[in-house]
Each structure stands twice: as structure tokens, then as C-alpha cells.
Design a protein around this motif. Structure first.
Motif, mmCIF file in Angstrom:
data_model
loop_
_atom_site.group_PDB
_atom_site.id
_atom_site.type_symbol
_atom_site.label_atom_id
_atom_site.label_comp_id
_atom_site.label_asym_id
_atom_site.label_seq_id
_atom_site.Cartn_x
_atom_site.Cartn_y
_atom_site.Cartn_z
ATOM 1 N N HIS A 20 0.844 -1.198 0.000
ATOM 2 C CA HIS A 20 0.000 0.000 0.000
ATOM 3 C C HIS A 20 0.882 1.251 0.000
ATOM 4 O O HIS A 20 0.609 2.226 0.696
ATOM 5 C CB HIS A 20 -0.926 0.008 1.222
ATOM 6 N N ILE A 135 0.021 -7.532 -6.104
ATOM 7 C CA ILE A 135 -1.377 -7.441 -6.544
ATOM 8 C C ILE A 135 -2.216 -8.504 -5.854
ATOM 9 O O ILE A 135 -3.293 -8.221 -5.328
ATOM 10 C CB ILE A 135 -1.472 -7.559 -8.085
ATOM 11 N N VAL A 136 -1.720 -9.724 -5.821
ATOM 12 C CA VAL A 136 -2.450 -10.810 -5.164
ATOM 13 C C VAL A 136 -2.557 -10.547 -3.665
ATOM 14 O O VAL A 136 -3.622 -10.731 -3.068
ATOM 15 C CB VAL A 136 -1.764 -12.172 -5.443
ATOM 16 N N LYS A 138 -2.544 -7.678 -2.117
ATOM 17 C CA LYS A 138 -3.486 -6.573 -1.891
ATOM 18 C C LYS A 138 -4.931 -7.053 -2.034
ATOM 19 O O LYS A 138 -5.784 -6.739 -1.204
ATOM 20 C CB LYS A 138 -3.188 -5.446 -2.885
ATOM 21 N N GLU A 139 -5.207 -7.805 -3.081
ATOM 22 C CA GLU A 139 -6.557 -8.350 -3.281
ATOM 23 C C GLU A 139 -6.959 -9.249 -2.124
ATOM 24 O O GLU A 139 -8.089 -9.189 -1.641
ATOM 25 C CB GLU A 139 -6.628 -9.131 -4.598
ATOM 26 N N TYR A 140 -6.030 -10.079 -1.691
ATOM 27 C CA TYR A 140 -6.328 -11.010 -0.613
ATOM 28 C C TYR A 140 -6.607 -10.283 0.701
ATOM 29 O O TYR A 140 -7.519 -10.651 1.442
ATOM 30 C CB TYR A 140 -5.186 -12.006 -0.428
ATOM 31 N N GLN A 142 -7.861 -7.385 0.984
ATOM 32 C CA GLN A 142 -9.158 -6.719 0.861
ATOM 33 C C GLN A 142 -10.311 -7.702 0.993
ATOM 34 O O GLN A 142 -11.358 -7.383 1.536
ATOM 35 C CB GLN A 142 -9.247 -5.962 -0.464
ATOM 36 N N ASN A 143 -10.114 -8.909 0.474
ATOM 37 C CA ASN A 143 -11.160 -9.929 0.559
ATOM 38 C C ASN A 143 -10.511 -11.306 0.544
ATOM 39 O O ASN A 143 -10.293 -11.878 -0.526
ATOM 40 C CB ASN A 143 -12.143 -9.790 -0.604
ATOM 41 N N THR A 146 -11.356 -14.275 -1.923
ATOM 42 C CA THR A 146 -11.205 -14.199 -3.377
ATOM 43 C C THR A 146 -10.027 -14.991 -3.904
ATOM 44 O O THR A 146 -9.968 -15.311 -5.077
ATOM 45 C CB THR A 146 -11.029 -12.735 -3.840
ATOM 46 N N VAL A 147 -9.078 -15.312 -3.055
ATOM 47 C CA VAL A 147 -7.881 -16.020 -3.497
ATOM 48 C C VAL A 147 -7.856 -17.377 -2.804
ATOM 49 O O VAL A 147 -8.045 -17.460 -1.604
ATOM 50 C CB VAL A 147 -6.607 -15.217 -3.141
#
Length: 153
Positions: A20, A135-136, A138-140, A142-143, A146-147
Motif C-alpha cells: 500500500h 497485486i495478489v 493486496k486483493e487477498y 481486501q477480501n 477471493t484467493v
């Protein structure tokens, strides 16, 4: 070998700040994402700031961010600074060694070599090495649903 939660959380904070990096971050968000006590995290943040790993900006629009580039943060050096000691067994401690065979035990040398190998591996990695999948990550964060869960590295 097991690290303290203090060192674990220190690395997690740096990972979070690395992924971040485009904004100032706050303790509340990091505490929430990792489910860590905000008070405990404040101590870690303070120490990471003292050690020069993060920069804290006070004020209404303040926050925290990395003070160094991720490739300048060596994991071995970081953990040497955040761990109280690396006493794998009690005979490593002069003050707390009560082992009856300590003066003649060969196991101490084996454990010493293992500790050195452990630290040598950590010395060969930087924060950048563990956040190449930003990227993975950060996505993980956040939710987490999803991964897919990865069991082994």
C-alpha cells in the motif's frame, strides 16, 4: 525455530506498507486486516520507526509509510532487531541455563549451526522478495475469500 509474534507482526506491517505504498496508511487499518491488537501494533510501529524502517507523519492527514525501499530491508537484519534473542534452548542463555550437561553437551553446537543457517537464509532475502506478488496480496487483504488458500510455499 520459532519467531515471536512481535517479529511476525513487524514483518506483516512492512508487507502491508509495501503493498500500500501509494498512500499513507494508518494503524487502525493494519490492525483490522491482520486482527492484531491496536495497542500492541502501536508498540511495533513505534519500534519500526525508531529502527528507521517506517516513517510516521503526525496530524490530521498523517499516517505511516515505509522509510526505505523494500529492496533495502533485509529480513535477517530486521529479525535480529525485533527478536529479543535467538535462544533455541536454555543453554544459549548465560542467565537462564540450568541444564546439567551443558558444559559437555555436543547438541549445543548442532543447535548453534542450525540457528546460523536459519539466519543466513533470512539474510539472503529482502522485503521486496516477499512482496513480488503485491497485486495478489493486496486483493487477498481486501477480501480473503477471493484467493484460494495456499498451504505450502
Amino acid at each position: 525455530m520459532r519467531l515471536t509474534s512481535y517479529s511476525d507482526y513487524s514483518v506483516r506491517v512492512l508487507i502491508y506498507l509495501s503493498i500500500h505504498h501509494e498512500k499513507l496508511n494508518n494503524i487502525k487499518d493494519i490492525a483490522h486486516v491482520y486482527d492484531i491488537s491496536k495497542n500492541h501494533l502501536m508498540k511495533i510501529i513505534y519500534n519500526l520507526g525508531k529502527l528507521g524502517y517506517i516513517e510516521t507523519i503526525r496530524g490530521r492527514n498523517g499516517g505511516i509509510r515505509l522509510a526505505k525501499e523494500p529492496n533495502e530491508i533485509n529480513l535477517g537484519a530486521l529479525l535480529r532487531q525485533t527478536e529479543e534473542d535467538f535462544h533455541i534452548v536454555e543453554c544459549f542463555s548465560k542467565d537462564h541455563n540450568h541444564c546439567a550437561i551443558s558444559p559437555v553437551c555436543n547438541l549445543k553446537g548442532v543447535f548453534y549451526q542450525a540457528k546460523q543457517a536459519f539466519l543466513q537464509v533470512l539474510d539472503s532475502y529482502t522485503l521486496e522478495d516477499v512482496v513480488t506478488n503485491r497485486i495478489v496480496l493486496k486483493e487477498y487483504l481486501q477480501n480473503p475469500k477471493t484467493v484460494p488458500e495456499i498451504i505450502e510455499p
